[in-house]
Design a protein around this motif. Structure first.
Motif, PDB file in Angstrom:
ATOM      1  N   SER A 223       0.847  -1.191   0.000  1.00  0.00           N
ATOM      2  CA  SER A 223       0.000   0.000   0.000  1.00  0.00           C
ATOM      3  C   SER A 223       0.875   1.231   0.000  1.00  0.00           C
ATOM      4  O   SER A 223       2.052   1.194   0.360  1.00  0.00           O
ATOM      5  CB  SER A 223      -0.935   0.007   1.206  1.00  0.00           C
ATOM      6  OG  SER A 223      -0.299   0.560   2.321  1.00  0.00           O
ATOM      7  N   SER A 224       0.267   2.345  -0.398  1.00  0.00           N
ATOM      8  CA  SER A 224       1.018   3.574  -0.582  1.00  0.00           C
ATOM      9  C   SER A 224       1.498   4.153   0.746  1.00  0.00           C
ATOM     10  O   SER A 224       2.374   5.017   0.771  1.00  0.00           O
ATOM     11  CB  SER A 224       0.147   4.592  -1.320  1.00  0.00           C
ATOM     12  OG  SER A 224      -1.125   4.646  -0.744  1.00  0.00           O
TER      13      SER A 224
ATOM     14  N   ASN B 297      -3.877  -2.515  -9.464  1.00  0.00           N
ATOM     15  CA  ASN B 297      -4.104  -1.453  -8.480  1.00  0.00           C
ATOM     16  C   ASN B 297      -3.416  -0.228  -9.088  1.00  0.00           C
ATOM     17  O   ASN B 297      -2.259   0.087  -8.799  1.00  0.00           O
ATOM     18  CB  ASN B 297      -3.457  -1.866  -7.152  1.00  0.00           C
ATOM     19  CG  ASN B 297      -3.639  -0.821  -6.063  1.00  0.00           C
ATOM     20  OD1 ASN B 297      -3.936   0.340  -6.341  1.00  0.00           O
ATOM     21  ND2 ASN B 297      -3.428  -1.235  -4.821  1.00  0.00           N
ATOM     22  N   PHE B 298      -4.164   0.444  -9.975  1.00  0.00           N
ATOM     23  CA  PHE B 298      -3.542   1.453 -10.837  1.00  0.00           C
ATOM     24  C   PHE B 298      -2.957   2.620 -10.051  1.00  0.00           C
ATOM     25  O   PHE B 298      -1.954   3.202 -10.445  1.00  0.00           O
ATOM     26  CB  PHE B 298      -4.547   1.933 -11.883  1.00  0.00           C
ATOM     27  CG  PHE B 298      -5.040   0.828 -12.775  1.00  0.00           C
ATOM     28  CD1 PHE B 298      -4.153   0.110 -13.566  1.00  0.00           C
ATOM     29  CD2 PHE B 298      -6.386   0.475 -12.828  1.00  0.00           C
ATOM     30  CE1 PHE B 298      -4.591  -0.913 -14.397  1.00  0.00           C
ATOM     31  CE2 PHE B 298      -6.835  -0.542 -13.653  1.00  0.00           C
ATOM     32  CZ  PHE B 298      -5.944  -1.237 -14.439  1.00  0.00           C
ATOM     33  N   THR B 299      -3.600   2.970  -8.927  1.00  0.00           N
ATOM     34  CA  THR B 299      -3.059   4.051  -8.107  1.00  0.00           C
ATOM     35  C   THR B 299      -1.668   3.680  -7.615  1.00  0.00           C
ATOM     36  O   THR B 299      -0.719   4.472  -7.715  1.00  0.00           O
ATOM     37  CB  THR B 299      -4.000   4.310  -6.905  1.00  0.00           C
ATOM     38  OG1 THR B 299      -5.331   4.444  -7.377  1.00  0.00           O
ATOM     39  CG2 THR B 299      -3.584   5.546  -6.141  1.00  0.00           C
TER      40      THR B 299
ATOM     41  N   GLN C 292       2.041   5.455  -8.342  1.00  0.00           N
ATOM     42  CA  GLN C 292       2.823   5.975  -7.218  1.00  0.00           C
ATOM     43  C   GLN C 292       4.204   5.329  -7.164  1.00  0.00           C
ATOM     44  O   GLN C 292       5.211   6.002  -6.931  1.00  0.00           O
ATOM     45  CB  GLN C 292       2.076   5.712  -5.902  1.00  0.00           C
ATOM     46  CG  GLN C 292       0.836   6.587  -5.737  1.00  0.00           C
ATOM     47  CD  GLN C 292      -0.023   6.140  -4.566  1.00  0.00           C
ATOM     48  OE1 GLN C 292      -0.073   4.953  -4.232  1.00  0.00           O
ATOM     49  NE2 GLN C 292      -0.735   7.066  -3.958  1.00  0.00           N
TER      50      GLN C 292
ATOM     51  N   TYR D  30       1.889   1.682 -17.104  1.00  0.00           N
ATOM     52  CA  TYR D  30       1.492   2.586 -16.019  1.00  0.00           C
ATOM     53  C   TYR D  30       2.709   3.006 -15.195  1.00  0.00           C
ATOM     54  O   TYR D  30       2.914   4.178 -14.890  1.00  0.00           O
ATOM     55  CB  TYR D  30       0.518   1.876 -15.070  1.00  0.00           C
ATOM     56  CG  TYR D  30      -0.919   2.320 -15.182  1.00  0.00           C
ATOM     57  CD1 TYR D  30      -1.374   3.439 -14.479  1.00  0.00           C
ATOM     58  CD2 TYR D  30      -1.811   1.628 -15.960  1.00  0.00           C
ATOM     59  CE1 TYR D  30      -2.698   3.844 -14.563  1.00  0.00           C
ATOM     60  CE2 TYR D  30      -3.142   2.013 -16.053  1.00  0.00           C
ATOM     61  CZ  TYR D  30      -3.575   3.128 -15.355  1.00  0.00           C
ATOM     62  OH  TYR D  30      -4.891   3.529 -15.442  1.00  0.00           O
TER      63      TYR D  30
ATOM     64  N   PRO E 102      -2.877   3.784 -19.011  1.00  0.00           N
ATOM     65  CA  PRO E 102      -2.545   4.995 -18.254  1.00  0.00           C
ATOM     66  C   PRO E 102      -2.922   6.263 -19.009  1.00  0.00           C
ATOM     67  O   PRO E 102      -2.884   7.355 -18.432  1.00  0.00           O
ATOM     68  CB  PRO E 102      -1.023   4.898 -18.070  1.00  0.00           C
ATOM     69  CG  PRO E 102      -0.541   3.987 -19.150  1.00  0.00           C
ATOM     70  CD  PRO E 102      -1.677   3.038 -19.429  1.00  0.00           C
TER      71      PRO E 102
ATOM     72  N   ASN F  81      -9.525  -4.518  -7.255  1.00  0.00           N
ATOM     73  CA  ASN F  81      -9.019  -4.318  -5.896  1.00  0.00           C
ATOM     74  C   ASN F  81      -9.590  -5.326  -4.897  1.00  0.00           C
ATOM     75  O   ASN F  81      -9.403  -5.176  -3.705  1.00  0.00           O
ATOM     76  CB  ASN F  81      -9.337  -2.896  -5.421  1.00  0.00           C
ATOM     77  CG  ASN F  81      -8.307  -1.890  -5.925  1.00  0.00           C
ATOM     78  OD1 ASN F  81      -7.111  -2.164  -5.904  1.00  0.00           O
ATOM     79  ND2 ASN F  81      -8.765  -0.740  -6.383  1.00  0.00           N
TER      80      ASN F  81
END
Lengths: 336, 336, 336, 336
Positions: free
Chosen positions: C167-168, C190-192, C196, C223, D136, D187
């Motif tokens: 996780s971020s 999990n594109f976010t 990141q 990505y 993206p 997710n």
């Protein structure tokens, strides 16, 4: 057909492709952009082997545009087919339920079940005389004797019979005794059998293979139709996926997809798909609501003593309830 | 076999299960905990139908413990089988390459390819006389004429031949002319054909169905062996998955799994699995490194003119290079 | 992009499509045949949404021609990438083995395993500090403490470390302490997180999702690269199929496919794919023979006491044997 | 849990297993037959790692008996859950339709669609502010602005809103503004996010991953519930199979399976599953007939201009017709 060429392809590499197309009488048009160069063909390309084109070193990929089935497809037969089999109609708004035991076990059993399912509104009697079994040591059905018991039940009830053929050895017997010849999922690509059964020019119920695409199912129907039969009923009975909570995954969406691509009637078998009798009712209703032309259901008067597939058979009482609900669902989706 | 009972099951509900087991001569033991109650059976339960037990309303689930195959399994046959077919050995440390065209097209073609693959070290000649094709309109092989051309190539080169049977119609011809009878992926569960071919008591090459589990492959081998043949070669040729970059997904791990569960030789066909000739070399090497007993490879002297599957055929030149590397990989994995 | 129109489409129905294309600056060419009518576009169509075109009632189907990934693809980057990470090279002929325990459990454990795998020739130390577990009640790793133990092992052995981020929340810690940040299979889309992690501009090991296509894997790499990182290592670790004999099905053919489509290094993880330590050796050799740029292997000095995934871990002794064989296989496939 | 031992296992090999079980306080019983020897445990085995047992060399296989989920399962919560969310009930006989655009695009768009779907009988407004996109380079939603537009639409119509969270960065905003927080398919095994969202103690809509089993879906729900939320709605939206005629394969049988295993409400999303608007109606009806507690449908007033997923969106007119039919199907299946 579209041929996509590799980046940096030289003119002399493309020439032999155009030559081959010309020999096949095909008019090709080229589409060229900054990053991609393609050859498009819009005519009848059924005479060219994709494979031969893929062998040219400058070819990156091929994309087929036309559907490979003609007799089974909607394109040249836009109206839904209706079949009248022994007085029972299916397709084009006519709904038919095929019910009966997984396998014929005795005179008493088949007559009792036949009478019960007829009472509840079934229009065809299903029952296996020859059974495909994963284990060579399992019960494989009564064979010809089972076929004769089905005919006896047909005489008593008037219901046409649907039963599975497993090899060409018994083509004559099936031609004479069965009303609808079933090709099982495991034989869906037994191409020899497909052609032979097609040549009998009788109604055929074709089950989708466990890992067959919808296009392959329609190509198998095409085999039967090219063989001579014009009455093929398509049957979805579950596909193989990673999910193990049900025996297979019933692809309910195959109903609208097949109805869009083909004019043939579509029937759903929730018994084999789910593998458990308590999932049969909801899935029979789902298939009906999705627009199926019929259902194939396993019914046994004594499931725990069944010689085969008892766990997925419903009792005549449950079948009766299902039939009532199926009728109501059909009304519910009828009007807009 | 383990029977798991539903929560809250009453004694009177379980009684009929014990009665049925007793009648089958099975000794059952009960395991009871706070949340779960199970019936365990450790004897030979092959006589009981799982299905009948699943019908008892108090049964939640059944788990099978024993493997359902006996003749094909390692349990009662711990040594790896070695087959000597026309002087060529396979299994138990003997590696065999079966090479040749997808389909036999002409005398000239088959003789040229046979000579070339023999020169590079192939031990069996493969070639299709009868071809299963998805479309009823595609080339289906030369039939008996193709079989005779294979025999001619065998006479010239001394290589035993492997070729596919598609229906029982030609059992006699295959019994007489083929050295190894191939059952294709689409017929892996054509149980009638499996038994009939088994009864010929000849070596059989059995291809795994596109969506068949390893256990089902072994059960199909069991059918052939129960029919009479003791020489079954198992062949993995790709399974159907969601991935479309290759025609099918070659399940290389089937090699060690099959070697662990069975004593039969295991062969890999990377040509059909990948569908593209340029992936054949890496996958042939991978299969060899994983411990396969052999390879089945499509070789064509003129891939772009092949009547079938040209895109997945390698040229004799590429085949020669693959054979060299395969030999070196076998040495690399040999010593510990 | 190719747009296939429905049979019987009227001119006025096609006009709005041409208008839309024109507005996007795209030059379209029409291909018309007896049965099919298509619009072909060979320029940069990345600005058009396929979806909007599919909404026009006259459109039957769309076929994409261009690959949607640019940074990860070979088209604009024909040379294989070589990354130098902490003195260890991978890609373009450089082979790297990443070995270590599933999860870091203690100082003693990680130091012992690190020393052992280094001795046998591993170049990276892998180990989980944060573990994705299917059950909320299972051991989830030591967290930051685990990360620090990895750093300690790195100091002692000199091996760069590969470890998974979940996780971020911990981006800063990973940026500081990890040499290669691993994105696990369950987070592949999990594109976010992908963006990141990409923004950290550090080497990333990206595992293929259990049901992700090769194209989706390359889009996930895209990505990360669009986010800023140029060093992405692709890792195949088994895909989900119907087969249950192995935990997942290792898609070995992903190696040559990825090498053909992308310039990024490809690593195989046979431990997670098969789920059983005795299948790890044959599959590690298979992956090497198929041309992988590296391996990721679970090694545990005491598998039966491992807090996680013990069944798939090999002992340092077995690892040593695998490394020897891997080296020999690499030599075997090197020369032509 | 059942442990099956290898043939020929020695007593001294089994002892350490019994010792480990004893230490965990587990009472084991042995079942021994001619060919098989098993250890059965009927108590709470959640404290033992299957993995550690698999490491003992004498263990052939392990079979789990108990379901690994407790909060999400029916065993300890036999009654169906009913949730009241902003005045709208779902579960236990209450049916709810969640409708709206794939993504929120503008105030005008969301207000118009919200009014339309409310008029036709929808009870929740769905709409994406944050969109997971494979590329993206694609439109990723309006973000927080989109969330605010949804709140505006909620104020105008009174409909509670369902919208997807993609990362923990926006937990506070979702806690404040969303009525139901959606976790997307990609997710479903982002375990960190599951726990964090669970801790908000708000209603959650959990979508099944494309290749997640039903058991994994329930384990993901277990994560959220163990985190603190008691209101989890399960959503089936298609699984990944080999079939390409639909985008994914809608597993309609997941409805009765989930209803049997869990007390949580089950909702079906036919829009994402099929990928084509003309398949949405039949599949919405099928899901309803199978016993779903609700539907999630994409509706757009101008599908061909939608910024995302236009091809799978129905117009308000079609939505109105679907709602009418859904109502009638619910009546049809209600009475026995």
């Amino acid at each position: 057909m579209i041929v996509i060429l590799k980046r940096g392809t030289q003119e002399r590499e493309v020439e032999p492709i155009y030559k081959m197309l010309e020999e096949c009488g095909i008019i090709a048009q080229e589409i060229t952009g900054e990053t991609t160069r393609m050859i498009g063909m819009a005519g009848d390309t059924s005479g060219i082997s994709e494979d031969s084109i893929l062998c040219f070193p400058c070819v990156e990929r091929i994309m087929r545009v036309q559907e490979p089935y003609k007799l089974a497809g909607r394109k040249f037969h836009p109206e839904e087919s209706v079949f009248d089999i022994g007085g029972q109609k299916i397709g084009g708004g006519h709904f038919a339920v095929m019910a009966g035991p997984c396998s014929v076990e005795s005179e008493e059993q088949i007559l009792a079940i036949a009478a019960a399912v007829k009472d509840s509104g079934a229009s065809f009697l299903r029952g296996g005389a020859f059974k495909p079994r994963t284990s060579p040591y399992a019960f494989k059905g009564l064979g010809l004797e089972g076929l004769e018991l089905l005919v006896m039940a047909k005489r008593k009830t008037g219901m046409p019979i649907v039963t599975e053929i497993m090899s060409s050895e018994y083509l004559d017997a099936f031609a004479e005794l069965a009303d609808v010849i079933q090709i099982g999922a495991r034989n869906m690509q037994n191409f020899t059998l497909l052609s032979q059964v097609g040549a009998l020019k009788k109604p055929v119920l074709l089950k989708r293979g466990l890992s067959s695409t919808i296009e392959e199912l329609l190509m198998a129907a095409e085999y039967i139709m090219a063989g001579g039969s014009s009455e093929v009923i398509l049957c979805e009975r579950g596909i193989r996926t990673f999910e193990t909570a049900t025996r297979n995954t019933l692809d309910v969406s195959a109903v609208p997809v097949l109805k869009a691509k083909s004019h043939l009637p579509v029937v759903i078998d929730p018994s084999h798909a789910t593998g458990y009798w308590y999932y049969v009712e909801p899935m029979a209703l789902a298939a009906t609501a999705a627009g199926a032309d019929g259902l194939m259901l396993e019914v046994h008067n004594n499931p725990e003593l069944a010689l085969c597939d008892g766990a997925q058979s419903v009792t005549p009482q449950v079948f009766h309830r299902i039939m009532n609900k199926v009728g109501r669902v059909r009304e519910a989706i009828a009007s807009s």
